[in-house]
Design a protein around this motif. Sequence first.
Motif, PDB file in Angstrom:
ATOM      1  N   LYS A  64       8.128  16.377   0.057  1.00  0.00           N
ATOM      2  CA  LYS A  64       8.682  17.651   0.512  1.00  0.00           C
ATOM      3  C   LYS A  64       8.997  17.548   2.002  1.00  0.00           C
ATOM      4  CE  LYS A  64       6.277  21.680   0.384  1.00  0.00           C
ATOM      5  NZ  LYS A  64       5.588  22.727  -0.367  1.00  0.00           N
ATOM      6  N   LEU A  65      10.237  17.807   2.344  1.00  0.00           N
ATOM      7  CA  LEU A  65      10.660  17.706   3.743  1.00  0.00           C
ATOM      8  C   LEU A  65      10.673  19.083   4.384  1.00  0.00           C
ATOM      9  CD1 LEU A  65      13.704  15.327   3.198  1.00  0.00           C
ATOM     10  CD2 LEU A  65      11.434  14.694   4.018  1.00  0.00           C
ATOM     11  N   ALA A 104      14.135  11.561   1.298  1.00  0.00           N
ATOM     12  CA  ALA A 104      12.709  11.703   0.997  1.00  0.00           C
ATOM     13  C   ALA A 104      12.257  10.563   0.081  1.00  0.00           C
ATOM     14  CB  ALA A 104      12.474  13.044   0.303  1.00  0.00           C
ATOM     15  N   VAL A 110      10.603  23.366  -5.707  1.00  0.00           N
ATOM     16  CA  VAL A 110       9.839  23.028  -4.506  1.00  0.00           C
ATOM     17  C   VAL A 110       8.430  23.576  -4.722  1.00  0.00           C
ATOM     18  CG1 VAL A 110       9.697  23.258  -1.984  1.00  0.00           C
ATOM     19  CG2 VAL A 110      11.941  23.179  -3.113  1.00  0.00           C
ATOM     20  N   VAL A 114       8.502  17.934  -4.426  1.00  0.00           N
ATOM     21  CA  VAL A 114       9.674  18.591  -4.994  1.00  0.00           C
ATOM     22  C   VAL A 114       9.987  17.871  -6.302  1.00  0.00           C
ATOM     23  CG1 VAL A 114      12.085  19.210  -4.621  1.00  0.00           C
ATOM     24  CG2 VAL A 114      10.512  19.140  -2.694  1.00  0.00           C
ATOM     25  N   MET A 149      18.754  17.721   5.375  1.00  0.00           N
ATOM     26  CA  MET A 149      17.629  18.395   6.033  1.00  0.00           C
ATOM     27  C   MET A 149      17.512  17.767   7.417  1.00  0.00           C
ATOM     28  SD  MET A 149      15.269  20.687   5.408  1.00  0.00           S
ATOM     29  CE  MET A 149      14.361  20.788   3.873  1.00  0.00           C
ATOM     30  N   LYS A 163      20.677  29.921   1.193  1.00  0.00           N
ATOM     31  CA  LYS A 163      20.384  29.708  -0.223  1.00  0.00           C
ATOM     32  C   LYS A 163      19.487  30.760  -0.861  1.00  0.00           C
ATOM     33  CE  LYS A 163      20.922  24.756   0.095  1.00  0.00           C
ATOM     34  NZ  LYS A 163      21.926  24.277  -0.830  1.00  0.00           N
ATOM     35  N   GLU A 207      20.621  15.862  -1.139  1.00  0.00           N
ATOM     36  CA  GLU A 207      21.402  15.670  -2.363  1.00  0.00           C
ATOM     37  C   GLU A 207      22.837  15.300  -2.013  1.00  0.00           C
ATOM     38  OE1 GLU A 207      22.610  19.082  -4.627  1.00  0.00           O
ATOM     39  OE2 GLU A 207      22.805  20.333  -2.857  1.00  0.00           O
ATOM     40  N   LYS A 215      20.168  12.485 -10.489  1.00  0.00           N
ATOM     41  CA  LYS A 215      19.457  12.452  -9.195  1.00  0.00           C
ATOM     42  C   LYS A 215      18.797  11.095  -8.994  1.00  0.00           C
ATOM     43  CE  LYS A 215      19.393  17.195  -8.315  1.00  0.00           C
ATOM     44  NZ  LYS A 215      20.049  17.775  -7.151  1.00  0.00           N
TER      45      LYS A 215
HETATM   46  P1  AMP Z   1      19.195  20.202  -4.093  1.00  0.00           P
HETATM   47  O1  AMP Z   1      19.948  20.797  -5.244  1.00  0.00           O
HETATM   48  O2  AMP Z   1      18.669  18.836  -4.373  1.00  0.00           O
HETATM   49  O3  AMP Z   1      19.923  20.319  -2.778  1.00  0.00           O
HETATM   50  O4  AMP Z   1      17.958  21.162  -3.878  1.00  0.00           O
HETATM   51  C1  AMP Z   1      18.103  22.550  -3.744  1.00  0.00           C
HETATM   52  C2  AMP Z   1      17.286  23.027  -2.570  1.00  0.00           C
HETATM   53  O5  AMP Z   1      15.923  22.650  -2.736  1.00  0.00           O
HETATM   54  C3  AMP Z   1      17.698  22.407  -1.234  1.00  0.00           C
HETATM   55  O6  AMP Z   1      18.774  23.070  -0.672  1.00  0.00           O
HETATM   56  C4  AMP Z   1      16.422  22.570  -0.438  1.00  0.00           C
HETATM   57  O7  AMP Z   1      16.286  23.912   0.021  1.00  0.00           O
HETATM   58  C5  AMP Z   1      15.356  22.331  -1.470  1.00  0.00           C
HETATM   59  N1  AMP Z   1      14.953  20.902  -1.468  1.00  0.00           N
HETATM   60  C6  AMP Z   1      15.487  19.893  -2.200  1.00  0.00           C
HETATM   61  N2  AMP Z   1      14.875  18.721  -1.941  1.00  0.00           N
HETATM   62  C7  AMP Z   1      13.933  18.982  -1.023  1.00  0.00           C
HETATM   63  C8  AMP Z   1      12.944  18.181  -0.333  1.00  0.00           C
HETATM   64  N3  AMP Z   1      12.795  16.875  -0.573  1.00  0.00           N
HETATM   65  N4  AMP Z   1      12.132  18.802   0.538  1.00  0.00           N
HETATM   66  C9  AMP Z   1      12.229  20.132   0.771  1.00  0.00           C
HETATM   67  N5  AMP Z   1      13.118  20.952   0.168  1.00  0.00           N
HETATM   68  C10 AMP Z   1      13.963  20.386  -0.719  1.00  0.00           C
END
Ligand code: AMP
Length: 437
Positions: A191-192, A122, A159, A145, A272, A218, A282, A107
């Motif tokens: 956090k978005l 973010a 989160v 996050v 997002m 999800k 991601e 990441k």
């Molecule tokens: P990821 O595997 O990085 O996509 O994260 C899994 C889930 O976490 C995402 O689908 C979002 O629901 C949540 N998430 C990840 N990053 C953020 C962020 N910066 N702000 C808010 N929610 C997040």
Amino acid sequence: MHVQAEKTNVLLVGSGGREHALAWKLSQSRSIGSLCVAPGNAGTAKFNVPIAQDDIEGLADFAEENDCFTVVGPEDPLCYGLVDAFRSRNLRAFGPRKEQAMLEGSKSYAKKIMASCKVPTATFEVFEDYEQAKEFSSSRNGEVVVKADGLARGKGVFVCSNQMEVDNVLKGLLVQRSLGEAGKRVVIEEKLLGQEASFMALCDGKNAVGFGTATDYKQLFDGDKGPNTGGMGSCSPAIVLSSDQESEVLEKIVNPIVQKTAFKGFLYVGLMISDGKLSVLEFNVRLGDPETQSIIPRLENDLLDLLTEIEYSGIGSEESIPKWSSKTACSVVMCSQGYPGKTDSGMIISGIDEAESDGAIVFHSGTRQENQNFVTNGGRVLSICAIDESLEKARSSAYRSVEKISWRGEYHRSDIGRKLSGPIDNVASNRISSSAR
Ligand code: AMP
Ligand code: GLY
């Protein structure tokens, strides 16, 4: 245009619902010779060969002996260097090399590449030291996050909403090493708020074309409540992405990344969207699951011809451009009791034939065959896909078919295909959740 041999043998790597959907479509290709899936599931039984998805040498031996073009479903073999190993043996595998796969495998690497390409994402910091990480997150009142840097099978994102939650997560990852090496470094990010969409692209190392969009549901419970999962259902196209925004994703996000990294293969952008503004959550270096189960049934091209065209000639010709049905697809995931935690297996599944006779496409994930029966073999078991003129129609026919299938302890959400709940609910329900396949 790439002129192809009469028929192409394909080795498809993986064993989930995504791979069943890919196998379903590849098997319809006019150019397919033999199709083999390693190791596959009960839905792909007639194609399966017993080689584990991370046995890279075993897969390469098979591909060499059988003169296969290889298509890789999951990220693990890509991150372990499958494509590099195949290339060194002069074998063709569709996907990114190990270094490019770090867009998903690390990441912090992904965030650095995004920063250098000015991709909206973010704000973030990277930490290996517990005290420093704690100090940074407390300066943000714990509204952050936390993401394990390495591959964590969907269990590495937290989160958080207060410092106590963050402390627990950081202690688990950095001190107790609950995710092993994958969590020895963490990304802590802003956090978005907003609504999510999944965007797939097909990339040839220089350019990219869109490969469908989807909404992934999800959370485990209706109304986007409860713990995060690998995905409880999907619909395609995505509910919240306009066609202008799709062009923006290609132009401002995917193309700069592809050009910077010479990325080849499927690239998944998790987005997002907030007040019309796009932000990348991601990258994945493969197609999404369960997004693929809704995207693939809408693809009008011959999938094998499309992939070989991109592999051998790149994007440019008419044959290299994906074409889509104007219909909408909706896929409902049926899972085992206990998912996303520990689940039972071996439950006899009934009703698949009835659902299929009703017009549904039943994609298997965690299934195996025992005697004459399909039985459960994991958390997410089946995705039931229906495709129709409107989302409402696709949704109701998918659910009509879901009702025909059952096993002991079966669970599914009842609101797949409904509008996502708003930004506030979305985040509030996602507190300190981790996700799982
Ligand atoms: P990821 O595997 O990085 O996509 O994260 C899994 C889930 O976490 C995402 O689908 C979002 O629901 C949540 N998430 C990840 N990053 C953020 C962020 N910066 N702000 C808010 N929610 C997040
Ligand atoms: N559905 C999310 C993923 O495939 O990562």
